[in-house]
Design a protein around this motif. Structure first.
Motif, mmCIF file in Angstrom:
data_model
loop_
_atom_site.group_PDB
_atom_site.id
_atom_site.type_symbol
_atom_site.label_atom_id
_atom_site.label_comp_id
_atom_site.label_asym_id
_atom_site.label_seq_id
_atom_site.Cartn_x
_atom_site.Cartn_y
_atom_site.Cartn_z
ATOM 1 N N GLY A 1 0.803 -1.214 0.000
ATOM 2 C CA GLY A 1 0.000 0.000 0.000
ATOM 3 C C GLY A 1 0.845 1.277 0.000
ATOM 4 O O GLY A 1 1.909 1.344 0.601
ATOM 5 N N GLN A 2 0.352 2.282 -0.674
ATOM 6 C CA GLN A 2 1.079 3.539 -0.804
ATOM 7 C C GLN A 2 0.941 4.375 0.465
ATOM 8 O O GLN A 2 1.870 5.024 0.894
ATOM 9 C CB GLN A 2 0.505 4.357 -1.981
ATOM 10 C CG GLN A 2 0.575 3.636 -3.299
ATOM 11 C CD GLN A 2 1.996 3.587 -3.822
ATOM 12 O OE1 GLN A 2 2.711 4.574 -3.766
ATOM 13 N NE2 GLN A 2 2.403 2.427 -4.292
ATOM 14 N N TYR A 3 -0.249 4.354 1.013
ATOM 15 C CA TYR A 3 -0.554 5.331 2.036
ATOM 16 C C TYR A 3 -0.408 4.734 3.435
ATOM 17 O O TYR A 3 -0.731 3.580 3.667
ATOM 18 C CB TYR A 3 -1.984 5.838 1.849
ATOM 19 C CG TYR A 3 -2.231 7.101 2.615
ATOM 20 C CD1 TYR A 3 -1.825 8.329 2.106
ATOM 21 C CD2 TYR A 3 -2.833 7.056 3.867
ATOM 22 C CE1 TYR A 3 -2.041 9.478 2.825
ATOM 23 C CE2 TYR A 3 -3.046 8.211 4.575
ATOM 24 C CZ TYR A 3 -2.649 9.417 4.060
ATOM 25 O OH TYR A 3 -2.845 10.557 4.778
ATOM 26 N N THR A 4 0.122 5.530 4.337
ATOM 27 C CA THR A 4 0.291 5.074 5.704
ATOM 28 C C THR A 4 -0.543 5.963 6.628
ATOM 29 O O THR A 4 -0.443 7.189 6.572
ATOM 30 C CB THR A 4 1.767 5.168 6.111
ATOM 31 O OG1 THR A 4 2.535 4.455 5.163
ATOM 32 C CG2 THR A 4 1.976 4.581 7.483
ATOM 33 N N TYR A 5 -1.377 5.337 7.427
ATOM 34 C CA TYR A 5 -2.138 6.083 8.430
ATOM 35 C C TYR A 5 -1.364 6.072 9.726
ATOM 36 O O TYR A 5 -0.806 5.042 10.096
ATOM 37 C CB TYR A 5 -3.493 5.431 8.689
ATOM 38 C CG TYR A 5 -4.309 5.223 7.463
ATOM 39 C CD1 TYR A 5 -5.055 6.264 6.932
ATOM 40 C CD2 TYR A 5 -4.341 3.994 6.839
ATOM 41 C CE1 TYR A 5 -5.805 6.081 5.804
ATOM 42 C CE2 TYR A 5 -5.092 3.803 5.699
ATOM 43 C CZ TYR A 5 -5.823 4.848 5.188
ATOM 44 O OH TYR A 5 -6.568 4.659 4.078
ATOM 45 N N ALA A 6 -1.368 7.187 10.396
ATOM 46 C CA ALA A 6 -0.711 7.232 11.692
ATOM 47 C C ALA A 6 -1.766 7.433 12.768
ATOM 48 O O ALA A 6 -2.654 8.267 12.633
ATOM 49 C CB ALA A 6 0.308 8.359 11.712
ATOM 50 N N PHE B 1 0.910 -3.303 10.773
ATOM 51 C CA PHE B 1 0.916 -2.308 11.847
ATOM 52 C C PHE B 1 2.351 -2.194 12.342
ATOM 53 O O PHE B 1 2.933 -3.190 12.762
ATOM 54 C CB PHE B 1 0.008 -2.754 12.997
ATOM 55 C CG PHE B 1 -1.418 -2.926 12.596
ATOM 56 C CD1 PHE B 1 -2.341 -1.909 12.801
ATOM 57 C CD2 PHE B 1 -1.849 -4.098 12.011
ATOM 58 C CE1 PHE B 1 -3.660 -2.068 12.434
ATOM 59 C CE2 PHE B 1 -3.169 -4.271 11.633
ATOM 60 C CZ PHE B 1 -4.081 -3.252 11.845
ATOM 61 N N GLU B 2 2.909 -0.998 12.284
ATOM 62 C CA GLU B 2 4.276 -0.805 12.752
ATOM 63 C C GLU B 2 4.255 0.125 13.952
ATOM 64 O O GLU B 2 3.673 1.211 13.890
ATOM 65 C CB GLU B 2 5.134 -0.196 11.646
ATOM 66 C CG GLU B 2 5.381 -1.129 10.490
ATOM 67 C CD GLU B 2 6.231 -0.480 9.416
ATOM 68 O OE1 GLU B 2 7.313 0.053 9.765
ATOM 69 O OE2 GLU B 2 5.812 -0.480 8.256
ATOM 70 N N ARG C 1 -0.718 0.214 7.305
ATOM 71 C CA ARG C 1 -0.623 0.207 5.853
ATOM 72 C C ARG C 1 -1.329 -1.034 5.335
ATOM 73 O O ARG C 1 -1.226 -2.115 5.913
ATOM 74 C CB ARG C 1 0.857 0.164 5.448
ATOM 75 C CG ARG C 1 1.134 0.514 4.026
ATOM 76 C CD ARG C 1 2.429 1.322 3.925
ATOM 77 N NE ARG C 1 3.492 0.695 4.688
ATOM 78 C CZ ARG C 1 4.566 0.119 4.120
ATOM 79 N NH1 ARG C 1 4.697 0.098 2.831
ATOM 80 N NH2 ARG C 1 5.507 -0.413 4.876
ATOM 81 N N SER C 2 -2.080 -0.900 4.248
ATOM 82 C CA SER C 2 -2.787 -2.064 3.712
ATOM 83 C C SER C 2 -2.841 -1.991 2.198
ATOM 84 O O SER C 2 -2.865 -0.910 1.620
ATOM 85 C CB SER C 2 -4.211 -2.128 4.266
ATOM 86 O OG SER C 2 -4.936 -3.114 3.571
ATOM 87 N N GLU D 1 -7.423 12.275 9.629
ATOM 88 C CA GLU D 1 -7.380 12.709 8.243
ATOM 89 C C GLU D 1 -7.284 11.490 7.336
ATOM 90 O O GLU D 1 -6.388 10.661 7.488
ATOM 91 C CB GLU D 1 -6.174 13.613 8.035
ATOM 92 C CG GLU D 1 -6.316 14.493 6.815
ATOM 93 C CD GLU D 1 -5.072 15.336 6.621
ATOM 94 O OE1 GLU D 1 -4.591 15.390 5.485
ATOM 95 O OE2 GLU D 1 -4.579 15.903 7.631
ATOM 96 N N VAL D 2 -8.212 11.351 6.421
ATOM 97 C CA VAL D 2 -8.171 10.252 5.451
ATOM 98 C C VAL D 2 -8.368 10.855 4.063
ATOM 99 O O VAL D 2 -9.483 11.187 3.682
ATOM 100 C CB VAL D 2 -9.272 9.204 5.723
ATOM 101 C CG1 VAL D 2 -9.187 8.084 4.692
ATOM 102 C CG2 VAL D 2 -9.162 8.641 7.123
ATOM 103 N N PRO D 3 -7.301 11.021 3.309
ATOM 104 C CA PRO D 3 -7.456 11.569 1.961
ATOM 105 C C PRO D 3 -8.358 10.657 1.130
ATOM 106 O O PRO D 3 -8.346 9.437 1.312
ATOM 107 C CB PRO D 3 -6.027 11.557 1.402
ATOM 108 C CG PRO D 3 -5.129 11.339 2.566
ATOM 109 C CD PRO D 3 -5.920 10.681 3.630
#
Lengths: 616, 364
Positions: free
Chosen positions: B123-128, B224-225, B216-217, B184-186
């Protein structure tokens, strides 16, 4: 003089009416004959319309070869057929019909109209009423033949009386249509009932496609393609995985040279093909086409051609068994099953292991492959929690629960040899698990092997029945009502017992067609999926209704099926659950067998053990 | 491979990863932990082919390399060792020697080549997210997930990153728990995955209260890091039911109740139910909720919980376990119960964005 007793030749009309008795039993048999004729005429598209359960109308329109005026007139005569010319042809019949009785017989007991044309434009129209030709005229018609049978049995009141309810006749008509549709997947077929389209099936090159169209994708997902050819016998079609079994043979469709039929021989072969995979009271779903040289089959055994005989039974039998084995043994057989509870084993051991996954629930291998609890880690703890969880309630105390019921239980126990103790136990502890399924218990005078599934079924069944008798079945509503589409047979059965199911805590209602909405389940089964339970119940309700004839029998049958279905879905139990199960089973009125009669406990006494070890 | 590591550091790392190791498995390598020694760090990795956990720790590495050792046994040994540095050396036959103070162990391992590699989602996007927040959200929902293996897609929790919030949902078809958290979720990063129960348990076990977790998915896998840990899991395939459809509209009555009082009352009355499926009746009447159970074999129980209520009398039956589950995991003092009648779903809410829908029982 008394009445005229001279022997005379019957007029044709009467003879035809008598013949009709054999060929035309009900509207569904008319439909069968007409569709077979259409197929024999080379039709690629067949449209069927019925009204009022077939009493008012059974119409079949095809785009086959059609007939010219002379043939049209001949075809309604008795023993008039284009399909054979002399007796030797019977040996090698490739068409579906051949005796030339059907149309004459049908026309004798209905208002019959036939329009046929060998090419678009000029056609012939016949009208026959009760066997008497009313009109023959030229007419404009597209290529093909269209037959309308109205007011069936209008002139045979005795027969009319034997027709069943509208719903039942529609059910038979649909069954006949489905059978023909399966037999000829290459022909586009449509069915309309009382003006409403029920099926519109496109031409398919594979029977799987047609099965999916008729029974739905969920159903078809449980089927595996079967194919085998050898020694002049070819078998193809599809067969259901063992876990998708039925309580009767209603969904075994057999076709010999394209003809829907039955043959005891093939039935045995199917049984044999599934022998190690299914218990004796379960039947697989199969759709099998057996192709062989027509000379090798005798179809002229049964007037409605419901049964055939083979000249080389051995070959046919072997081919069917081989086809089933190939279908279920292939890796594809295992891949399709939805939930794979254990992590998928690596590719290296995939072969043999995957076959096990397809075994039905409730039989050995589905039970946790992981131990109930890590025995090494909890060894020391086992006796502890056990005393706490209250084995004393199972009878350490003097007035133990199981004792009063035990004499009765012992008497009804089916095999006293293996289940000798008069009461289950006054104390016991769980030692572990063997064979990935059976729980080993030690009691005061021997050891017991328990089948936890069977035991759980028994406990659930007794509790459920007690609540039904008390007329207080708690029912848990569902957040999202589930829609369940059933095969036509099952749907018909469920429809017949909706009231019963509601009384037993199932919130089931019709949703149109063969689909039902389930919005509540008895609380005991609240974890389970509604769809498999409903199918199971349908067969059970039918069976219960037949054997017992009164309410209690039906309820018991439904409860049995529900318990089985609910327990099947549990394939992991914790040690605590096992312990609770042991306690509850000890308190059951009949702890030794499951509601279906299989043993729950197998007891071996210490005396027996000592004897075997030569200690006297 | 050769390294030296503090006992406490190694033990803590083993504890983090050993939960995943199946007690008995069809593949022997899965009961082992993969040890990898690199520059100044060692990493430990375990997997059951569905969920993998990887944890790294500081060590003084003398010789880089990798091996696998039986995870549970190694953890048991390390636990009992004195609080001193441990020296581990592995030869090319995967036999490990472990020395600590006066203790000496020789442990037979297996080659690392057979260990299934841990694959990360692309996956490109990482959520924090805040770790404690995620842990809290999972804890408030996971109990509602189905355990029936025939209903595969419900055997976990839905993580829905959409509309500038994360929604975590779990249901077993009888009740549904939902927690939301604004973040925030683009638009292009919106996604939803169903995380299996086992992975949820693993996360709850390893997540700490502070710090950030990166998620990331790629739709098939999720990672999950956080801290020195990576948890990856396959996601459950299939379409999760449309949970929005289940959430009822405004209810007729809304009652504020002290959470602990109601929980205690339910605990007591459910002692006379014979089976956990038995029903508890909640009667909303003049300024009180009367909670009662009846069981033909045992007897009956009744508790009165004082509330502010002046609406019409309503009696509705629920599975008491289903009511107690959310009460146990919530931390707020007061909760709100919304009801309409005996057949409509009941709703439990609290100050935080939490929603719990449960279906009543019909007692015929």
């Amino acid at each position: 003089m008394g009445p005229d007793t001279h022997i005379r030749v019957l007029p044709d009309v009467v003879a035809n009416q008598i013949a009709a008795g054999e060929v035309v039993e009900r509207p569904a048999s008319v439909l069968k004959e007409l569709i077979e004729n259409a197929v024999d005429a080379g039709a690629t598209r067949i449209e069927v319309e019925v009204a009022a359960g077939g009493r008012k109308l059974v119409a079949v329109r095809d785009n086959g070869g059609g007939m010219d005026r002379d043939d049209a007139l001949l075809c309604v005569e008795r023993h008039a057929t284009s399909k054979i010319r002399d007796v030797r042809d019977i040996e090698a019949v490739r068409t579906l019909g051949f005796r030339g009785e059907a149309l004459a017989a049908i026309a004798a007991v209905s208002r019959f109209r036939l329009v046929t044309a060998t090419r678009d434009g000029a056609g012939t129209e016949l009208e026959i009423s009760g066997g008497r030709m009313e009109a023959v005229r030229e007419t404009g018609a597209p290529r093909g033949t269209s037959v309308e049978v109205r007011d069936l049995f209008f002139n045979v009141p005795a027969r009319r009386k034997f027709l069943r309810s509208h719903q039942t006749e529609v059910f038979h008509l649909r069954a006949a249509f489905i059978l023909q549709a399966l037999a000829h997947p290459g022909t586009a077929m449509a069915l309309k009932n009382d003006g409403r389209a029920i099926y519109a099936l496109g031409p398919a090159d594979d029977v799987m496609v047609r099965v999916r169209e008729i029974f739905g994708a969920d159903y078809a997902a449980h089927l595996r393609p079967a194919r085998h050819g050898a020694a002049g016998v070819a078998v193809r079609g599809c067969v259901g995985v063992p876990s998708f079994s039925r309580a009767d043979r209603g969904e075994q469709y057999l076709f010999v040279n394209g003809r829907p039929t039955g043959a005891p021989l093939i039935g045995h072969a199917i049984r044999e093909g599934y022998r190690t995979l299914l218990p004796g009271d379960r039947h697989p779903c199969v759709f099998l086409f057996v192709e062989t040289d027509p000379g090798q089959v005798d179809i002229n055994v049964h007037p409605a051609k419901k049964e055939v005989r083979f000249r080389q039974p051995g070959e046919v039998r072997d081919a069917v068994i081989a086809a089933i084995a190939a279908a279920l043994g292939s890796p594809a057989a295992a891949a399709g099953r939805a939930p794979a509870p254990a992590p998928a084993p690596p590719a290296a051991d995939a072969g043999p292991r995957l076959q096990i996954v397809d075994l039905p629930y409730g039989r050995a291998f589905q039970y946790p492959r992981r131990p109930i609890r890590d025995l090494a880690a909890t060894d020391a703890a086992v006796p502890g929690p056990f005393e706490e969880t209250g084995i004393e309630s199972a009878g350490t105390g003097p007035a133990a629960a199981p004792s009063p019921s035990s004499p009765d239980a012992g008497r009804t126990s089916p095999s006293p040899a293996s289940i000798s103790p008069p009461s289950p136990w006054s104390w016991c502890r769980v030692l572990g698990q063997v064979g990935g399924l059976y729980v080993v218990l030690e009691t005061e005078d021997g050891y017991v092997l328990m089948d936890p599934h069977a035991g759980h079924e028994r406990v659930l069944f007794e509790r459920f029945m007690a609540d039904i008798d008390g007329e207080a079945v708690p029912s848990q509503s569902l957040l999202l009502p589930q829609t369940v589409a059933l095969p036509p047979r099952d749907a018909q059965r469920v429809r017949g017992c909706l009231d019963l199911l509601r009384r037993m805590g199932f919130g089931v209602s019709e949703f149109g067609g063969d689909t039902f909405v389930v919005d509540a389940m008895p609380a005991y089964f609240s974890g389970a999926d509604a769809a498999p339970i409903l199918g199971e119940l349908a067969a059970a309700a039918e069976e219960g209704g037949r054997s017992a004839g009164e309410g209690r029998g039906r309820e018991e049958a439904v409860a049995r099926a529900a318990c089985r279905a609910a327990v099947r879905s549990r394939d992991r139990l914790t040690l605590e659950e096992i312990e609770r199960l042991v306690v509850e089973l000890a308190q059951a009125a009949m702890p030794y067998t499951c509601p279906h009669g299989r043993p729950t406990l197998v007891f071996t006494s210490f005396r027996e053990l000592s004897r075997r070890f030569g200690r006297g | 491979m050769k390294f030296k590591i503090a006992k406490n550091v190694l033990f803590a790392a083993l504890q983090r990863v050993q939960n995943v190791v199946a007690a008995r498995t069809t593949l022997p390598i899965l009961s082992n932990v993969l040890l990898n020694a690199e520059k100044g760090r060692i990493s430990l990795c375990t997997t059951d082919l569905e969920v993998s956990v990887k944890c790294s720790a500081e060590a003084s590495v003398q010789k880089q390399g990798a091996t696998t050792l039986p995870a549970r046994r190694l953890a048991s040994i390390v636990r009992e060792l004195p609080d001193k540095p441990i020296a581990i050396e592995v030869d090319d036959k995967n036999i490990a020697t472990l020395e600590c103070n006066s203790s000496y162990f020789k442990i037979i391992g297996m080659s690392e080549d057979e260990f299934p590699p841990m694959s990360m989602p692309e996956g490109q996007y990482t959520y924090a997210l805040d770790q404690g927040r995620l842990k809290d959200m999972l804890g408030k929902t996971v109990y509602a997930a189905s355990t029936d293996e025939t209903r595969h897609v419900l055997n976990g929790a839905l993580l829905n990153f959409k509309g500038n919030k994360l929604s975590v949902v779990a249901t077993d078809g009888r009740r549904l728990a939902l927690v939301e958290h604004e973040m925030e979720v683009p638009r292009e990063a919106e996604t939803e995955v169903v995380l299996p129960t086992k992975a949820l348990a693993e996360l709850m076990h390893t997540l700490s209260e502070q710090g950030t977790v990166k998620v990331r998915s790629d739709g098939n896998k999720i990672a999950f890091e956080f801290d020195d840990v990576i948890v990856t899991s396959k996601v459950i395939e299939g379409t999760y039911p449309n949970y929005r459809q289940v959430i009822p509209g405004p209810a007729e009555q809304r009652v504020t109740v002290e959470r602990e009082t109601l929980l205690a009352a339910l605990k007591r009355v459910s002692l006379v139910t014979t089976d956990k499926a038995n029903a508890a009746r909640l009667t909303f009447t003049n300024n009180s909720i009367v909670v009662s159970t009846t069981s033909p074999d045992v007897g009956e129980a009744r508790e009165t919980v004082p509330v502010k209520y002046t609406g019409k009398d309503i009696t509705v039956a629920f599975n008491p376990e289903y009511v107690m589950d959310p009460l146990r995991t919530l931390t707020c003092d007061e909760i709100y119960i919304e009801i309409t009648d005996d057949l409509s779903p009941g709703v439990i809410k609290c100050e935080t964005p939490f929603l719990y829908v449960l279906m009543p029982m019909r007692v015929t």
